[in-house]
Design an enzyme around this catalytic site. Structure first.
Site, PDB file in Angstrom:
ATOM      1  N   CYS A 173       0.788  -1.218   0.000  1.00 30.49           N
ATOM      2  CA  CYS A 173       0.000   0.000   0.000  1.00 30.49           C
ATOM      3  C   CYS A 173       0.823   1.273   0.000  1.00 30.49           C
ATOM      4  O   CYS A 173       0.497   2.231  -0.698  1.00 30.49           O
ATOM      5  CB  CYS A 173      -0.989  -0.005   1.148  1.00 30.49           C
ATOM      6  SG  CYS A 173      -0.208  -0.094   2.761  1.00 30.49           S
ATOM      7  N   HIS A 224      -2.781   0.948   6.809  1.00 29.07           N
ATOM      8  CA  HIS A 224      -2.966   1.081   5.376  1.00 29.07           C
ATOM      9  C   HIS A 224      -2.685   2.520   4.975  1.00 29.07           C
ATOM     10  O   HIS A 224      -2.708   3.422   5.811  1.00 29.07           O
ATOM     11  CB  HIS A 224      -4.415   0.695   5.027  1.00 29.07           C
ATOM     12  CG  HIS A 224      -4.644   0.470   3.570  1.00 29.07           C
ATOM     13  ND1 HIS A 224      -3.898  -0.412   2.830  1.00 29.07           N
ATOM     14  CD2 HIS A 224      -5.555   1.001   2.716  1.00 29.07           C
ATOM     15  CE1 HIS A 224      -4.327  -0.417   1.577  1.00 29.07           C
ATOM     16  NE2 HIS A 224      -5.341   0.443   1.482  1.00 29.07           N
ATOM     17  N   ASP A 243      -8.248   4.039  -3.574  1.00 30.62           N
ATOM     18  CA  ASP A 243      -7.278   3.101  -2.993  1.00 30.62           C
ATOM     19  C   ASP A 243      -6.609   2.340  -4.122  1.00 30.62           C
ATOM     20  O   ASP A 243      -7.118   1.338  -4.610  1.00 30.62           O
ATOM     21  CB  ASP A 243      -7.995   2.144  -2.054  1.00 30.62           C
ATOM     22  CG  ASP A 243      -7.008   1.282  -1.272  1.00 30.62           C
ATOM     23  OD1 ASP A 243      -5.788   1.388  -1.540  1.00 30.62           O
ATOM     24  OD2 ASP A 243      -7.455   0.510  -0.410  1.00 30.62           O
TER      25      ASP A 243
END
Lengths: 664, 345
Positions: free
Chosen positions: A415, A459, A475
């Site tokens: 991420c 995250h 995302d």
């Protein structure tokens, strides 16, 4: 101190107290400064040696020297004698010295009474359930030794003494438990400390940092510690995969590291959140972070009084969260925002100076037909999906220019790589963007009905500014094709390091069992945390509220405490006063017989024999004569004629059972 | 704990030991004395056997208890201040255990029955020992029971089994001649942790004779001129002249055992004495002078001397006459008569 011969027989008690102190000191030694721990361990060893070889016992002068040395040692280690750790160190040193000094039974008794301090201070350093159980056991031992000392050795063997003392002390503690629980829940709490003794948190706190650079999330992903526990007021209605727990927001990058904007960086910012769906209320229990932010579900609309909402929608509390904290939040899971000030836009478009031509060229391909921002985002996401980008927790080493080598060479990462690269690409394309750090997902525990968010759920994602919609969460990690999720991470799907997005279901039976076990432990831990560690005056108020006594405030607690305490103590009194149960069934039947008659005013007089009694009853109530005479005759035969017939006993019991005389 | 036998009565050592131990109850606190004084007003009449009564069991914290209360107060305030719930819970557990122990302490005295018997007579200055039986009526074992108002409280607290009984002694220092009543017995316990002391005063009816205090020396009573010879003698029950040996029978005085024979492994053999050649005397009130007590003191000394010299003696007090006799039993009969002489006045 007089030394009578029987004191020699108290060696057992001296040994008992010594072992008790050894067990009590053991968990503390590691919590204290090494130097202090060593000194205390030394004193303890000297004490042990002095039991074996009494000549080693230090005299008054040496003891005085040791006392001074102990104090100096604490001062040298902590440069203070007040405060949590130094105070405890001093207390424990003095207790160890007292142990070394103990000679007479009176000293031992004092040590046993002071042991309470040693028990209680431990919780300043460790609040685990295991330690609590251990210390409760030590309390039982403490009381057992006290009991043994009080009732004296007599002529009992060691074994008898141990078993009697342990049984009686254990029983007392069991009897004390209901009252202790009552006190625990209803004893009014202080909402602020009476005095500040320097509550300190020395341990390094693991959790999110407020910057992002390669590796900063990686260390969290391998940590299985809890970050938050969340309890929603109602079914959240969003899947855990869509639970974005918002933390710090990062604006500035130098091409390597992303940093947040200062709190007052955008004086003109006036963002508005317009919920497009129902609000969601929830309670969050957050582990200490030593940071100001309070984690909230994207996007927070209502937050605790002592916190503020920044223009980039972070909730910041006034004081750093240096202790376990519980707070209430309301969020709008679906929303749009408005209002982008000029300086915000500038900051969200600022580029570092290491943007390479091939990055510009890649972005140029997406913006060649001058599409709307929305389209640019989709093209970029499609790029991540179609090109062989891989998701792995073990990314290959990146070159000097992280974004460039990730985009064009390694194409492997997680991420933090995806978010930082995507945000950069958007800025190149002229779309304002920023990075949000936080947690994604959470594990629902059906036992405690909580969502547990772990550090491994940390995250990073991005937000881009799109006209008409405001800040939109993107995302990019989610764009990676599922088949390119690294198989390595699948191996550790139980552990902490599973990738959030691609959680693999527990397919094997063992997996399910382990998962269930972990859920059970989680539920216990949550209960422990919720009801023991974090029980507070607010929870007491909520409890009162539940009982409909909220308007009584603290008086309600005192009222409940008084009522509950009286009920508990009264029942123990009844228990202690219980009449002895007659062991002999014949006698028991006869007692029941006379009890039934005494309800009619025909009670047996003291020292009245069965025959006299029977004659008196028959004289007053001739109607009862057949029953009474049968019972008394049978009783006399069983009792005095040495009858041992079990059948006859049962017959007597049945006769008495059926004997229900009525009033006339 | 051993019960002192009759032999201890005329050993002066017993009296000397008694005077060294100051009565424990005199050292006790003001509150306790106040409670005891208030409690002693009214109350049931003394019986030989009495049960402990709930209305007469009192309880106060001991010094340990007060100390522990301070420890617990400190931990409680600390835990409240640090808002440490576990520390708070453990403090509450300790507080509750102490409170429960208070009730256990009080109940440890309930449901007991005390039965006292008359003790063996003593001389003034000695400690009279009253045999006491404590019985559990409730089916509950009792630990750490203690009879406190006795000159030498036993070092080791005995255990009273459930439904069992316990033999103990209560001592009372005899101060003057007469009947020494046991009065109330203070039964106390610090069970279970020594944080509280519960006590009760049980009035019990038992008494001992306190003999007159023997004078240091006394004139030898005049011997009777008439000597009556018994032809057959007394066949070996006297104590004067050695007659022969016979096997030991239960009840024989250890003084008459032939220890040398025992040492030579001939078994237990008793030396027999006989003889009725002893002089016969009257120990007579009218032969003494002075106050009543000094007269009795002189007579007591004469009785002791006469028994020592193995005389046959009789006793004459105004209104009382004890025929001639000899031996330990006779001596005590005489001393008892003197102990009871005009004591109600």
């Amino acid at each position: 101190m007089d030394r009578r011969p029987r004191e020699m027989s108290e060696r057992f008690q001296l040994l008992g107290v010594t072992i008790l102190y050894g067990l009590g000191l053991a968990p503390l030694i590691s919590a204290l400064h090494g130097q202090v721990g060593l000194f205390i361990a030394g004193l303890f060893c000297l004490h042990l040696a002095a039991i074996r070889w009494p000549r080693l016992r230090p005299g008054t002068f040496v003891l005085a020297l040791l006392t001074i040395a102990g104090g100096a040692n604490v001062l040298d280690s902590y440069h203070s004698v007040v405060g949590q750790s130094p105070g405890t160190a001093l207390l424990v040193t003095m207790l160890a010295l007292k142990l070394l000094e103990a000679r007479a039974p009176r000293d031992l008794r004092v040590l046993l009474l002071l042991f309470g301090f040693l028990l209680v201070v431990q919780f300043l350093f460790n609040e685990s359930a295991l330690l609590a159980a251990y210390l409760t056991a030590l309390l039982v031992v403490d009381l057992a030794l006290l009991l043994d000392m009080t009732i004296g050795a007599g002529r009992r063997t060691l074994r008898e003494r141990v078993s009697v003392a342990a049984t009686l002390a254990g029983r007392t503690v069991l009897m004390a438990a209901p009252l202790a629980l009552l006190l625990f829940f209803f004893f009014p709490r202080l909402d602020a400390p009476l005095w500040d003794l320097g509550l300190e948190s020395e341990q390094a706190v693991s959790g999110l940092k407020n910057w992002l650079e390669p590796g900063s999330i990686e260390e969290l992903v391998v940590s299985g510690e809890d970050a938050l526990r969340v309890r929603f007021d109602r079914e959240p209605g969003i899947p855990t995969e869509a639970m974005y727990w918002r933390g710090p927001v990062l604006w500035h990058t130098d091409g390597k590291r992303w940093l947040p904007a200062s709190r007052y960086a955008f004086p003109d910012a006036a963002p508005q959140i317009e919920p497009t769906g129902p609000d969601l209320g929830y309670l969050v229990a957050m582990e200490p972070t030593d940071q100001h932010w309070l984690i909230a579900l994207d996007l927070p609309t209502d937050y605790p009084d002592d916190a503020v909402l920044t223009p980039d929608f972070q909730v910041l509390s006034q004081k750093p969260v240096d202790d376990f904290r519980v707070y209430r939040m309301t969020s709008a899971p679906s929303y749009r925002t408005t209002g982008l000030s000029l300086d915000e836009e500038t900051a969200a478009l600022a580029l570092p100076d290491n943007v390479t031509p091939r990055m510009r060229e890649l972005v140029g391909r997406w913006t060649v037909d001058d599409p709307p921002a929305q389209e640019v985002v989709e093209r970029a996401l499609r790029h991540f999906n179609r090109e062989p980008f891989r998701y792995t927790l073990l990314p290959p080493k990146l070159g000097e220019n992280m974004a460039d080598s990730f985009l064009f060479e390694t194409r492997s990462g997680f991420c933090e790589h995806y978010a930082s690269t995507f945000a950069l690409l958007m800025r190149i394309a002229g779309v304002p963007s920023r990075i949000v750090l936080g947690y994604l997902g959470g594990e629902y525990n059906p036992l405690s009905r909580d969502y547990v968010v772990r550090q491994s759920d940390a995250h990073a994602w991005t937000e881009v500014w799109i006209q008409e919609r405001g800040w939109v969460r993107i995302d990019p990690t989610a764009a990676v094709a599922a088949e390119r999720v690294d198989a390595d991470s699948r191996l550790s799907s139980f552990g902490a390091s599973r990738p959030v997005r691609f959680r693999v279901g527990a397919d094997s039976g063992l997996g399910r069992a382990l998962r269930g076990l972990r859920m059970g432990i989680d539920a216990l831990e949550a209960g422990w945390k919720n009801w023991v560690i974090e029980f507070s005056d607010r929870k007491q108020q909520r409890m009162l509220d539940y009982l409909g006594l909220a308007h009584l405030r603290q008086y309600g607690l005192i009222l409940l405490l008084a009522i509950g305490g009286s009920v508990v103590m009264l029942s123990w009194n009844l228990f202690l006063a219980r009449p002895a149960r007659t062991a002999d069934p014949v006698q028991r039947a006869y007692e029941l017989f006379s009890r039934r008659l005494s309800a009619l005013g025909l009670g047996r007089r003291a020292a009245e024999g069965p025959l006299d009694y029977s004659n008196r009853i028959v004289a007053q109530r001739p109607d009862l004569a057949p029953h009474v005479e049968a019972i008394v005759r049978l009783y006399l035969r069983l009792r005095y004629a040495g009858e041992q017939d079990g059948g006859e006993q049962i017959r007597l019991q049945r006769l008495v059972d059926q004997f229900r005389p009525r009033r006339r | 704990m051993s019960r002192t036998g009759g032999g201890g009565v005329d050993r002066p050592a017993a009296g000397a030991r008694a005077t060294t131990g100051a009565p424990a109850h005199r050292r006790r606190g003001r509150v306790r004395r106040l409670i005891d004084r208030l409690a002693s007003a009214g109350g049931p009449p003394a019986e030989a056997s009495a049960a402990t009564s709930a209305r007469r069991i009192y309880i106060l914290p001991t010094r340990s208890g007060v100390g522990y209360a301070l420890v617990l107060l400190a931990t409680l305030i600390g835990a409240l201040n640090y808002q440490n719930n576990l520390a708070l819970f453990l403090s509450f557990l300790m507080i509750s255990a102490s409170l429960v122990s208070m009730h256990q302490c009080w109940f440890a005295l309930l449901g007991l029955r005390l039965e006292a018997r008359d003790g063996v007579p003593v001389f003034p200055g000695q400690t009279a020992r009253f045999p006491l039986v404590i019985t559990d009526d409730k089916g509950q074992a009792r630990y750490g029971l203690c009879i406190e108002d006795t000159p030498t409280p036993p070092p080791a607290a005995p255990v009273l089994a459930a439904k069992g009984h316990l033999d103990v002694d209560v001592g009372r220092v005899a101060e003057r001649r007469g009947r020494l009543a046991l009065g109330a017995v203070t039964l106390a316990t610090r069970y279970p942790f020594g944080l509280f002391r519960a006590w009760t005063r049980v009035p019990l009816r038992a008494a001992v004779d306190v003999y007159p205090k023997p004078a240091a020396r006394a004139p030898v009573p005049p011997a009777l001129p008439a000597f009556v010879h018994h032809g057959s003698g007394d066949m070996g029950t006297g104590a004067d002249d050695f007659v022969g040996l016979r096997p030991y029978r239960e009840g024989d005085s250890p003084r008459q055992l032939d220890w040398k024979a025992l040492a030579r492994e001939r078994g237990l053999v008793v030396k027999q004495f006989g003889g009725d050649q002893a002089a016969r005397v009257w120990i007579d009130w009218d032969h003494t002078s002075g106050s009543d007590e000094s007269r009795l003191g002189i007579m007591a000394r004469q009785v002791l001397d006469a028994e020592e010299q193995n005389l046959t003696f009789g006793l004459r007090l105004p209104g009382v006459e004890i025929e001639h006799g000899r031996g330990d039993g006779h001596k005590h009969r005489c001393l008892s008569a003197m102990a009871r002489y005009r004591i109600d006045g």
